[in-house]
Write an enzyme that holds these catalytic residues in place. Structure first.
Site, mmCIF file in Angstrom:
data_model
loop_
_atom_site.group_PDB
_atom_site.id
_atom_site.type_symbol
_atom_site.label_atom_id
_atom_site.label_comp_id
_atom_site.label_asym_id
_atom_site.label_seq_id
_atom_site.Cartn_x
_atom_site.Cartn_y
_atom_site.Cartn_z
ATOM 1 C CD1 TRP A 100 44.329 10.083 -9.081
ATOM 2 C CD2 TRP A 100 44.389 10.176 -11.512
ATOM 3 N NE1 TRP A 100 43.916 8.665 -9.819
ATOM 4 C CE2 TRP A 100 43.784 8.902 -10.940
ATOM 5 C CE3 TRP A 100 44.569 10.185 -12.957
ATOM 6 C CZ2 TRP A 100 43.474 7.735 -11.803
ATOM 7 C CZ3 TRP A 100 44.127 9.222 -13.647
ATOM 8 C CH2 TRP A 100 43.599 7.994 -13.159
ATOM 9 C CG ASP A 168 40.692 15.351 -10.844
ATOM 10 O OD1 ASP A 168 39.675 15.267 -10.858
ATOM 11 O OD2 ASP A 168 41.698 14.869 -11.156
ATOM 12 C CE LYS A 192 37.833 7.240 -10.715
ATOM 13 N NZ LYS A 192 38.722 7.911 -11.536
HETATM 14 C C1 LIG Z 1 39.933 8.305 -12.262
HETATM 15 C C2 LIG Z 1 40.547 9.787 -12.050
HETATM 16 C C3 LIG Z 1 40.846 10.465 -13.102
HETATM 17 C C4 LIG Z 1 40.916 9.941 -14.438
HETATM 18 O O1 LIG Z 1 39.462 10.051 -15.062
HETATM 19 P P1 LIG Z 1 39.230 9.598 -16.776
HETATM 20 O O2 LIG Z 1 38.049 10.064 -16.547
HETATM 21 O O3 LIG Z 1 39.752 8.184 -16.736
HETATM 22 O O4 LIG Z 1 40.561 10.557 -17.596
HETATM 23 C C5 LIG Z 1 41.265 11.915 -12.870
HETATM 24 N N1 LIG Z 1 41.394 12.382 -11.669
HETATM 25 C C6 LIG Z 1 41.161 11.367 -10.466
HETATM 26 C C7 LIG Z 1 41.151 12.090 -9.184
HETATM 27 C C8 LIG Z 1 40.552 10.297 -10.754
HETATM 28 O O5 LIG Z 1 40.081 9.520 -9.686
#
Ligand SMILES: *Cc1c(COP(=O)(O)O)cnc(C)c1O
Length: 359
Positions: A100, A168, A192
């Site tokens: 990530w 993020d 999530k």
């Molecule tokens: C799941 C996740 C992503 C990726 O997200 P997408 O919407 O599938 O691109 C990025 N960063 C973190 C911390 C995640 O848990």
């Protein structure tokens, strides 16, 4: 048998939200139309859109005078590129906590200079780097991932800096109380803690938009300013994901907002870590001080029992605890909608498995 879903994403949402979402698909508020077939320019959708934005700011305790809210597509992964494309002029600092942030770093390097801070000890990504050493610097921004979904690490406090701060928050947004006012740009894939996949939440401080790069051509759809100029409706937004996000954020608010989930989520993770520390068959992967309240990663001391454990768990309704393919072991994700009751079942499951297999 009740199924307890510990999956990391797309993740569990409240049953009530699933029910209301189904209603909206069949007949949205007695309009005789489905939420899936109405115009995104209609008053009905506009009020869903406005209400979702309002809930986002309300839950984060942010003002619409200071912040803009966008619901974009392309997942959090697209934001890995959009952030540097729009804001990286010279140099940025990225905190590397594993997959990530690593992906975000790869994208940023296409647009400018990237300095990286990571934990350099032998524990690697199983322990978070010390952020207290960062204060200022001539960075266009500092980027970090608040919760690493794969390793199960989470920063307890917000990084303190004079530089613009980008985060993020895909896997721990709305899960605890923090001062969101400290951030200049926050993004999160919805799947999530927000709603179904297909929508990415972006919250931007208006004054940060003064720092947009001018020296490169940014395609319209990748340009935050262009989305904001059209009040977030530059093109057809992910209408269904926004609708379900509205239902879920309403539910979050009714439960008591982030104040409630802060203590609820801590209580849930405390029970699991306590059992993992006590149980002689299992061991948590992450060092104290770096542990996530959202994604708990752990190992069996004797890995030969892995498939037995997964099978045993499945037979008791416990799903989604297989670790990420890059890391192995196990992972239990305890997002907002996962109840204390499910957590108690997991703890009991670990306990009964120990009694069964301990020799
Ligand atoms: C799941 C996740 C992503 C990726 O997200 P997408 O919407 O599938 O691109 C990025 N960063 C973190 C911390 C995640 O848990």
């Amino acid at each position: 048998m009740k199924i307890h879903n510990f999956g990391a994403g797309p993740c569990i949402l409240p049953q009530e939200v699933f029910k209301n979402a189904s209603k909206g698909v069949l007949n949205l508020g007695n309009t005789g139309l489905s939420v899936l077939e109405i115009s995104h320019r209609s008053n009905t959708f506009q009020s869903i859109f406005d209400q979702t934005k309002k809930l986002v700011l309300e839950l984060m305790e942010l003002s619409d005078v200071t912040y803009e809210v966008l619901f974009l597509q392309g997942g959090a992964s697209s934001q890995f590129a959009l952030v540097p494309m729009n804001f990286l002029k010279q140099k940025a600092l990225y905190i590397d906590t594993g997959v990530w942030s690593e992906k975000a770093i790869v994208e940023a390097r296409n647009f400018g200079q990237v300095e990286v801070l990571k934990n350099s000890s032998s524990e690697g990504y199983l322990k978070l780097p010390d952020l207290s050493i960062i204060r200022s610097g001539d960075y266009d921004y500092i980027h970090y991932t608040s919760n690493n979904t794969i390793y199960g690490t989470q920063f307890e406090d917000v990084l303190k800096t004079d530089c613009p701060l980008v985060c993020d928050m895909s896997s721990d947004i709305f899960s605890k109380q923090i001062d969101f006012n400290l951030f200049d740009l926050i993004y999160a894939g919805a799947q999530k803690n927000i709603g179904p996949a297909g929508m990415t939440l972006v919250v931007i401080r208006k004054t940060f938009l003064d720092e947009l790069v001018e020296s490169r051509i940014i395609p319209t759809m990748f340009n935050y300013q262009k989305h904001i100029e059209k009040s977030g409706l530059l093109n057809t937004p992910p209408v269904f994901s926004i609708y379900v996000a509205m239902l879920n954020l309403t539910w979050l608010k009714e439960q008591g907002g982030l104040l409630h989930f802060d203590s609820y989520n801590k209580k849930k993770s405390f029970l699991v870590y306590k059992e993992l520390e006590r149980n002689t068959l299992f061991t948590p992967k992450i060092h104290i001080g770096s542990r996530s309240n959202m994604n708990i990663t752990f190992d069996l001391v004797n890995q030969d029992l892995s498939s037995d454990f997964l099978e045993f768990s499945l037979s008791r309704g416990i799903q989604g605890i297989k670790g990420h393919r890059s890391l192995g072991g196990f992972r239990a994700s305890l997002y907002n909608a996962l109840s204390l009751d499910s957590v108690e079942c997991l703890v009991e499951n670990l306990n009964v498995f120990e009694r069964k297999y301990h020799d």
